[in-house]
Design a protein around this motif. Structure first.
Motif, PDB file in Angstrom:
ATOM      1  N   ASP A 175       2.627  -1.765  -1.710  1.00  0.00           N
ATOM      2  CA  ASP A 175       3.666  -2.233  -0.806  1.00  0.00           C
ATOM      3  C   ASP A 175       3.926  -3.705  -1.145  1.00  0.00           C
ATOM      4  OD1 ASP A 175       5.468  -2.358   1.289  1.00  0.00           O
ATOM      5  OD2 ASP A 175       4.170  -1.269   2.667  1.00  0.00           O
ATOM      6  N   ARG A 193       1.371   5.144  -1.169  1.00  0.00           N
ATOM      7  CA  ARG A 193       1.773   3.752  -0.969  1.00  0.00           C
ATOM      8  C   ARG A 193       1.322   3.281   0.408  1.00  0.00           C
ATOM      9  NH1 ARG A 193       5.470   1.319  -3.882  1.00  0.00           N
ATOM     10  NH2 ARG A 193       6.447   3.312  -4.464  1.00  0.00           N
ATOM     11  N   SER A 194       0.699   2.122   0.456  1.00  0.00           N
ATOM     12  CA  SER A 194       0.259   1.583   1.741  1.00  0.00           C
ATOM     13  C   SER A 194      -0.017   0.094   1.592  1.00  0.00           C
ATOM     14  CB  SER A 194      -1.018   2.292   2.224  1.00  0.00           C
ATOM     15  OG  SER A 194      -2.140   1.851   1.489  1.00  0.00           O
ATOM     16  N   ALA A 195      -0.317  -0.558   2.712  1.00  0.00           N
ATOM     17  CA  ALA A 195      -0.641  -1.981   2.715  1.00  0.00           C
ATOM     18  C   ALA A 195      -2.055  -2.250   2.207  1.00  0.00           C
ATOM     19  CB  ALA A 195      -0.470  -2.555   4.117  1.00  0.00           C
TER      20      ALA A 195
END
Length: 288
Positions: free
Chosen positions: A33, A191-193
Motif C-alpha cells: 500500500d 495488499r495491506s498496510a
C-alpha cells in the motif's frame, strides 16, 4: 502490412518471447500500500525500494510476480537454498530497463546476468512475524558461494521527519524510494498496510485497453492510452511519452506504470504521466 498496423503490433511482438514462456499461477505475494504522513511508524522496518523486477524463488525455480518462469543461468540459481524467498532482481540504481531486458530473455545472456543481484527481503514460508522472519533471513544470507544473493538491509523506522530525510538521501543517490515492513505482520499474499511504499510522488499501474489516435503534431501516431486500473476505473493516459514511445506505444493488454498528483472525487488520478511498461507483469495478470 501498413505502417499503423506495424505500430500496433510492434510492441506486442517484442513481448511475445516472455509472455509465451513457461508459466504457472502467479505466486501469492505481499503487495504494498502507500505510506501517508500520520501513519504510525513504531513497529515498522525501513529499507530501500529497489528499482528492479520482483523475483520469487519457490525453493526450486525462480518466477516473476506474474507467474512466468525466469530463465536464469544455472550458475545463478544452483547455489540457492531450498527455501522460498521473496525479493527483487536488480541491476543497480537507474537500471530498470537493463534488469527487465535481462530477466525477460528466455535465452539467458550470461554476461548480463553477472550484473543482476537477487535482493531478498522476506521468507514467505518461514513461521512467525516479519521481525522473526528477518532474523531467520539474516542467518540464511548472504551466501559465500553466491555473492549475488543478498539480504536487503533493514533498519527500524523512527519518525516521519527521519523517514523523509532518508527518502531524500536515497533519491539523491539515484534510488526509487523506500519500503516499510510491519514487524508484527505475518506473510499474507495480499495488499495491506503491513507493507508500504514511500516515494517522492504517487504512482500506480494500469492495463492498456486501446491506443487513442493523436492529433496535431501527433497525427499518425498514438496520442494517449486508454487504460484501466485494477479497480476497474478507466481514463486516458496522454502525458509523459517520448516521440519514440508514441511511434511504438505499449501493446494492448500490457501493464504500465504512471505517476500522478492525487485523485479526483471520482477516484481518477490527477495529472497522470506515463512512467514505463511493467515488463514483469503478464498481459493476463492482475496488477500488484
Amino acid at each position: 502490412m501498413d505502417r499503423r498496423k506495424l505500430l500496433l503490433l510492434g510492441p506486442a511482438l517484442a513481448l511475445a518471447p516472455f509472455t509465451l514462456a513457461q508459466a504457472a499461477a502467479a505466486p501469492a505475494l505481499m503487495l504494498a500500500d502507500v505510506y501517508r504522513r500520520g501513519m504510525p511508524l513504531a513497529d515498522y522496518w525501513v529499507s530501500e525500494k529497489y528499482d528492479g523486477m520482483r523475483g520469487y524463488w519457490d525453493g526450486k525455480q525462480l518466477w516473476t510476480r506474474g507467474g512466468e518462469r525466469v530463465a536464469a543461468p544455472a550458475w545463478f540459481t544452483a547455489p540457492l537454498p531450498a527455501v522460498p524467498m521473496d525479493g527483487e532482481l536488480w541491476a543497480g540504481r537507474g537500471r530498470f530497463a537493463d534488469t527487465v531486458s535481462t530477466v525477460r530473455d528466455q535465452a539467458p545472456n550470461e554476461a548480463a546476468w553477472r550484473n543482476i543481484r537477487f535482493m531478498v527481503f522476506d521468507l514467505p514460508a518461514q513461521p512467525g512475524d516479519f521481525t522473526t522472519r528477518l532474523a531467520a533471513l539474516r542467518k540464511l544470507l548472504p551466501l559465500t558461494v553466491a555473492p549475488w544473493v543478498l539480504p536487503v538491509p533493514q533498519a527500524r523506522a523512527t519518525t516521519h521527519e527521519d523517514l523523509q530525510a532518508l527518502l531524500d538521501k536515497t533519491v539523491r543517490m539515484g534510488g526509487e524510494g523506500l519500503m516499510l515492513h510491519r514487524g508484527s505482520s505475518l506473510y499474507r499474499g495480499e495488499r495491506s498496510a503491513d507493507l508500504l511504499k514511500v516515494k517522492p510522488y504517487e504512482d500506480a499501474e494500469a492495463r492498456v485497453l486501446a491506443h487513442v489516435p493523436g492529433r496535431g503534431r501527433h497525427t499518425g501516431r498514438m496520442g494517449a492510452l486508454l487504460v484501466e486500473t485494477p479497480e476497474g476505473r478507466r481514463f486516458k493516459l496522454g502525458g509523459g511519452f517520448s516521440d519514440a514511445q508514441r511511434e511504438q506505444p505499449p501493446a494492448v493488454g500490457t501493464w504500465v506504470s504512471y505517476r500522478f498528483n492525487g485523485t479526483s472525487p471520482g477516484g481518477l488520478p490527477r495529472f497522470a504521466r506515463f512512467l514505463r511498461v511493467r515488463g514483469d507483469i503478464a498481459s493476463s495478470s492482475s496488477s500488484s
